[in-house]
Design a protein around this motif. Structure first.
Motif, PDB file in Angstrom:
ATOM      1  N   LYS A   1      55.948-116.361 135.355  1.00  0.00           N
ATOM      2  CA  LYS A   1      55.152-115.165 135.052  1.00  0.00           C
ATOM      3  C   LYS A   1      54.096-114.892 136.130  1.00  0.00           C
ATOM      4  CE  LYS A   1      55.552-116.237 130.111  1.00  0.00           C
ATOM      5  NZ  LYS A   1      54.793-116.635 128.886  1.00  0.00           N
ATOM      6  N   PHE A   2      54.021-115.764 137.121  1.00  0.00           N
ATOM      7  CA  PHE A   2      52.991-115.671 138.149  1.00  0.00           C
ATOM      8  C   PHE A   2      53.628-115.383 139.510  1.00  0.00           C
ATOM      9  CE2 PHE A   2      51.232-118.016 134.692  1.00  0.00           C
ATOM     10  CZ  PHE A   2      49.858-117.834 134.715  1.00  0.00           C
ATOM     11  N   PRO A   3      52.869-114.789 140.431  1.00  0.00           N
ATOM     12  CA  PRO A   3      53.414-114.576 141.778  1.00  0.00           C
ATOM     13  C   PRO A   3      53.685-115.914 142.454  1.00  0.00           C
ATOM     14  CG  PRO A   3      51.063-114.019 141.688  1.00  0.00           C
ATOM     15  CD  PRO A   3      51.496-114.236 140.278  1.00  0.00           C
ATOM     16  N   ALA A   4      54.914-116.069 142.954  1.00  0.00           N
ATOM     17  CA  ALA A   4      55.345-117.340 143.545  1.00  0.00           C
ATOM     18  C   ALA A   4      55.595-117.153 145.033  1.00  0.00           C
ATOM     19  CB  ALA A   4      56.604-117.851 142.845  1.00  0.00           C
ATOM     20  N   ALA A   5      54.731-117.739 145.847  1.00  0.00           N
ATOM     21  CA  ALA A   5      54.874-117.638 147.300  1.00  0.00           C
ATOM     22  C   ALA A   5      55.940-118.610 147.799  1.00  0.00           C
ATOM     23  CB  ALA A   5      53.541-117.948 147.973  1.00  0.00           C
ATOM     24  N   GLN A   6      56.519-118.276 148.944  1.00  0.00           N
ATOM     25  CA  GLN A   6      57.408-119.182 149.691  1.00  0.00           C
ATOM     26  C   GLN A   6      58.693-119.542 148.938  1.00  0.00           C
ATOM     27  OE1 GLN A   6      57.041-120.294 152.868  1.00  0.00           O
ATOM     28  NE2 GLN A   6      55.072-119.265 153.195  1.00  0.00           N
ATOM     29  N   GLN A   7      59.159-118.674 148.045  1.00  0.00           N
ATOM     30  CA  GLN A   7      60.415-118.936 147.352  1.00  0.00           C
ATOM     31  C   GLN A   7      61.569-118.241 148.086  1.00  0.00           C
ATOM     32  OE1 GLN A   7      60.199-121.210 144.512  1.00  0.00           O
ATOM     33  NE2 GLN A   7      58.346-121.221 145.774  1.00  0.00           N
TER      34      GLN A   7
ATOM     35  N   ALA B   1      62.095-129.333 151.568  1.00  0.00           N
ATOM     36  CA  ALA B   1      61.781-127.909 151.685  1.00  0.00           C
ATOM     37  C   ALA B   1      60.473-127.732 152.435  1.00  0.00           C
ATOM     38  CB  ALA B   1      61.696-127.258 150.306  1.00  0.00           C
ATOM     39  N   LYS B   2      60.388-126.669 153.233  1.00  0.00           N
ATOM     40  CA  LYS B   2      59.203-126.412 154.044  1.00  0.00           C
ATOM     41  C   LYS B   2      58.780-124.956 153.912  1.00  0.00           C
ATOM     42  CE  LYS B   2      57.454-128.758 156.635  1.00  0.00           C
ATOM     43  NZ  LYS B   2      56.286-129.634 156.462  1.00  0.00           N
TER      44      LYS B   2
ATOM     45  N   SER C   1      56.640-139.015 147.130  1.00  0.00           N
ATOM     46  CA  SER C   1      55.920-137.751 146.972  1.00  0.00           C
ATOM     47  C   SER C   1      56.601-136.684 147.803  1.00  0.00           C
ATOM     48  CB  SER C   1      54.458-137.898 147.430  1.00  0.00           C
ATOM     49  OG  SER C   1      54.387-138.090 148.832  1.00  0.00           O
ATOM     50  N   HIS C   2      56.356-135.447 147.443  1.00  0.00           N
ATOM     51  CA  HIS C   2      56.773-134.323 148.276  1.00  0.00           C
ATOM     52  C   HIS C   2      55.990-133.077 147.865  1.00  0.00           C
ATOM     53  CE1 HIS C   2      59.760-133.947 144.861  1.00  0.00           C
ATOM     54  NE2 HIS C   2      59.337-132.699 144.924  1.00  0.00           N
ATOM     55  N   GLU C   3      56.053-132.065 148.711  1.00  0.00           N
ATOM     56  CA  GLU C   3      55.430-130.797 148.368  1.00  0.00           C
ATOM     57  C   GLU C   3      56.266-130.108 147.291  1.00  0.00           C
ATOM     58  OE1 GLU C   3      53.922-126.553 150.309  1.00  0.00           O
ATOM     59  OE2 GLU C   3      54.735-128.122 151.621  1.00  0.00           O
ATOM     60  N   ALA C   4      55.625-129.744 146.194  1.00  0.00           N
ATOM     61  CA  ALA C   4      56.316-129.055 145.095  1.00  0.00           C
ATOM     62  C   ALA C   4      56.450-127.589 145.466  1.00  0.00           C
ATOM     63  CB  ALA C   4      55.547-129.224 143.795  1.00  0.00           C
ATOM     64  N   LEU C   5      57.431-127.286 146.292  1.00  0.00           N
ATOM     65  CA  LEU C   5      57.539-125.957 146.879  1.00  0.00           C
ATOM     66  C   LEU C   5      58.549-125.077 146.141  1.00  0.00           C
ATOM     67  CD1 LEU C   5      56.496-124.192 149.216  1.00  0.00           C
ATOM     68  CD2 LEU C   5      58.437-125.030 150.568  1.00  0.00           C
ATOM     69  N   ILE C   6      59.772-125.569 145.969  1.00  0.00           N
ATOM     70  CA  ILE C   6      60.834-124.789 145.322  1.00  0.00           C
ATOM     71  C   ILE C   6      60.718-125.020 143.813  1.00  0.00           C
ATOM     72  CG2 ILE C   6      63.292-124.260 145.260  1.00  0.00           C
ATOM     73  CD1 ILE C   6      61.878-123.778 147.969  1.00  0.00           C
TER      74      ILE C   6
ATOM     75  N   GLU D   1      60.947-127.385 138.095  1.00  0.00           N
ATOM     76  CA  GLU D   1      61.066-127.101 136.660  1.00  0.00           C
ATOM     77  C   GLU D   1      62.242-127.853 136.045  1.00  0.00           C
ATOM     78  OE1 GLU D   1      62.519-123.463 133.751  1.00  0.00           O
ATOM     79  OE2 GLU D   1      61.661-122.938 135.705  1.00  0.00           O
ATOM     80  N   ALA D   2      63.371-127.839 136.753  1.00  0.00           N
ATOM     81  CA  ALA D   2      64.582-128.463 136.208  1.00  0.00           C
ATOM     82  C   ALA D   2      64.429-129.971 136.033  1.00  0.00           C
ATOM     83  CB  ALA D   2      65.771-128.170 137.117  1.00  0.00           C
ATOM     84  N   LEU D   3      63.546-130.595 136.810  1.00  0.00           N
ATOM     85  CA  LEU D   3      63.361-132.042 136.720  1.00  0.00           C
ATOM     86  C   LEU D   3      62.103-132.422 135.948  1.00  0.00           C
ATOM     87  CD1 LEU D   3      64.580-133.029 140.275  1.00  0.00           C
ATOM     88  CD2 LEU D   3      65.667-133.568 138.094  1.00  0.00           C
ATOM     89  N   THR D   4      61.529-131.475 135.222  1.00  0.00           N
ATOM     90  CA  THR D   4      60.352-131.746 134.403  1.00  0.00           C
ATOM     91  C   THR D   4      60.789-132.136 132.996  1.00  0.00           C
ATOM     92  OG1 THR D   4      58.984-130.247 135.706  1.00  0.00           O
ATOM     93  CG2 THR D   4      58.225-130.755 133.481  1.00  0.00           C
ATOM     94  N   ARG D   5      60.282-133.278 132.532  1.00  0.00           N
ATOM     95  CA  ARG D   5      60.703-133.825 131.244  1.00  0.00           C
ATOM     96  C   ARG D   5      59.488-134.232 130.417  1.00  0.00           C
ATOM     97  NH1 ARG D   5      65.903-135.187 133.309  1.00  0.00           N
ATOM     98  NH2 ARG D   5      66.233-133.345 134.622  1.00  0.00           N
TER      99      ARG D   5
END
Length: 452
Positions: A17-23, A119-120, A239-244, A249-253
């Motif tokens: 529902k929010f503006p998503a940059a870099q997608q 992802a960068k 760790s990694h940048e949560a970019l995509i 979301e798909a790996l959130t449990r």
């Protein structure tokens, strides 16, 4: 913890529902939905309890009782994937951690940019070669660096491939760190052949020899070294940048023990300088997961913005929950960082303050290669330590891009890399990395700063 009440509007999908940059602009919406559904059906890569344990360790860093070493590739590659490359990155990080622990006398929390850093973010949506314009390369999770239309088309199947490679990488990391490779008795064997002959390698060998003598002394005193697990294995976090965000979301449990939500793609996630908008999708998503989090802060960050980021990501003011990563550029730290340190401290947030000396110091060489100069990297770290100490803040860590390979991507260092050398072994898929010798040189410099 940072658990969300049942009445909260947050969900793993509320970021949409929010503006998503870099997608990426995925051309096939149905294929994207299928890939995300497949990811959602797969086992988690890490577990909630592991992330909670990392938060506790980072809490010690926030309290000035430990130091954070966060290091690894700029962007992991599907093409350059082998047990040897993973082992060699781990070797360098273990060597750096040993030197820092020996110098500072405090535990070193070891976090890799690994098993998910695919992802960068990009400055522009497209790139030009001659008169041909194509979508920018966004990392192997999205597309390929080859400059043709098919390679640059975002492919959702790459999301699943990134998960699979991350799972294999994690499996190997756990085997290395728990199966004997990280045993402190192996401290000499971590010195790679092309590093051992360098000045940094010889300095490392001297420390390794001192560690050997210390262990022999403890054994002679009757201490049972074999029963001390911390001497034979290490805790190593991913760790990694949560970019995509569709991938995250798909790996959130939901954790079965606490009821809290965790992003099970990595132990720690961070939000980048380009995606930390206060009203943006990335902060919305990360605000609801229980993982320890990071946020990159460049020279444009204002005290009010950073305090609001802390409010969003660390509402309970939990030590270790949030790591703020300064990436100002050499010569800019003293101007911009003190006000941020004061504002966050005044707001009562017990964060980890870390320095990323890489991203503020990137430039293009005369030959057209993106590079960094090692002197600038060291200068920014020194400035970071000086500013933190002048403000009464623990300089809690460094966040660097490196590889175990003998690359020639960053200029300078004790075994000086010149601009003419950049073409020799320039293999990164994105930004330039420190090689193993430069990484050890950096660790020695940080160790000297910690001793002070």
């Amino acid at each position: 913890m940072t658990s969300q009440p049942e009445t909260s509007s947050w969900s793993a999908a509320s970021w949409r529902k929010f503006p998503a940059a870099q997608q990426p602009e995925w051309p096939d919406a149905d294929a994207l939905k299928k890939a995300e559904a497949r990811l959602a059906s797969l086992p988690p890569l890490v577990f909630a309890g592991e992330s909670r344990h990392l938060t506790a360790q980072l809490g010690a860093v926030a309290n000035g009782e430990a130091f954070l070493l966060q290091a690894g590739d700029c962007a992991e590659s599907f093409a350059d994937f082998s047990a040897d490359s993973i082992r060699d990155k781990l070797k360098i990080i273990l060597q750096m951690a040993v030197m820092l622990t020996y110098a500072a006398g405090v535990p070193v929390v070891k976090v890799g940019r690994i098993a998910g850093q695919f992802a960068k973010p990009r400055t522009t949506e497209t790139e030009w070669a001659g008169n041909v314009e194509l979508p920018s390369f966004r990392g192997h999770m999205v597309n390929d660096e080859a400059f043709d239309a098919e390679a640059r088309t975002p492919d959702p199947e790459r999301l699943v491939a990134a998960y699979q490679q991350s799972a294999s990488t994690l499996n190997l990391l756990r085997a290395f760190t728990k199966g004997g490779f990280a045993d402190l008795s192996q401290v000499h064997l971590w010195n790679q052949q092309f590093v051992a002959s360098s000045n940094a390698g010889r300095r490392y060998e001297a420390i390794a020899g001192e560690i050997d003598r210390a262990m022999r002394f403890m054994h002679a005193c009757g201490i049972d070294l074999g029963s001390e697990a911390t001497l034979h294995q290490v805790e190593f976090w991913t760790s990694h940048e949560a970019l995509i965000l569709g991938y995250e979301e798909a790996l959130t449990r939901r954790d079965s023990l606490t009821g809290d939500w965790y992003d099970c793609s990595a132990h720690q996630l961070w939000v980048g300088e380009r995606t930390r908008q206060l009203d943006g999708a990335h902060l919305e998503f990360l605000s609801g997961v229980g993982n320890p989090l990071g946020c990159k802060l460049g020279p444009t960050a204002t005290p009010d913005e950073v305090v609001e980021i802390c409010r969003i990501l660390d509402p309970d003011r939990l030590p270790g929950r949030l790591t703020l990563i300064s990436r100002m550029g050499a010569g800019q730290v003293a101007e911009h960082l003190p006000a941020l340190l004061r504002a966050v401290g005044a707001a009562g947030h017990r964060v980890v303050w870390a320095c990323d000396p890489m991203h503020g110091n990137t430039f293009t060489s005369d030959g057209g290669r993106k590079t960094r100069h090692f002197d600038h990297v060291l200068a920014e770290i020194s400035e970071f330590f000086e500013v933190c100490r002048s403000e009464g803040v623990w300089p809690g860590g460094v966040h660097v891009e490196l590889t175990g390979d003998n690359v020639t991507e960053c200029l300078g260092g004790a075994e000086e890399i010149l601009e003419d050398h950049l073409e020799t072994r320039y293999t990164t898929t994105c930004d330039p990395r420190l090689n193993a010798r430069q990484s050890l040189d950096l660790a020695f410099r940080v160790a000297e700063l910690l001793r002070q």
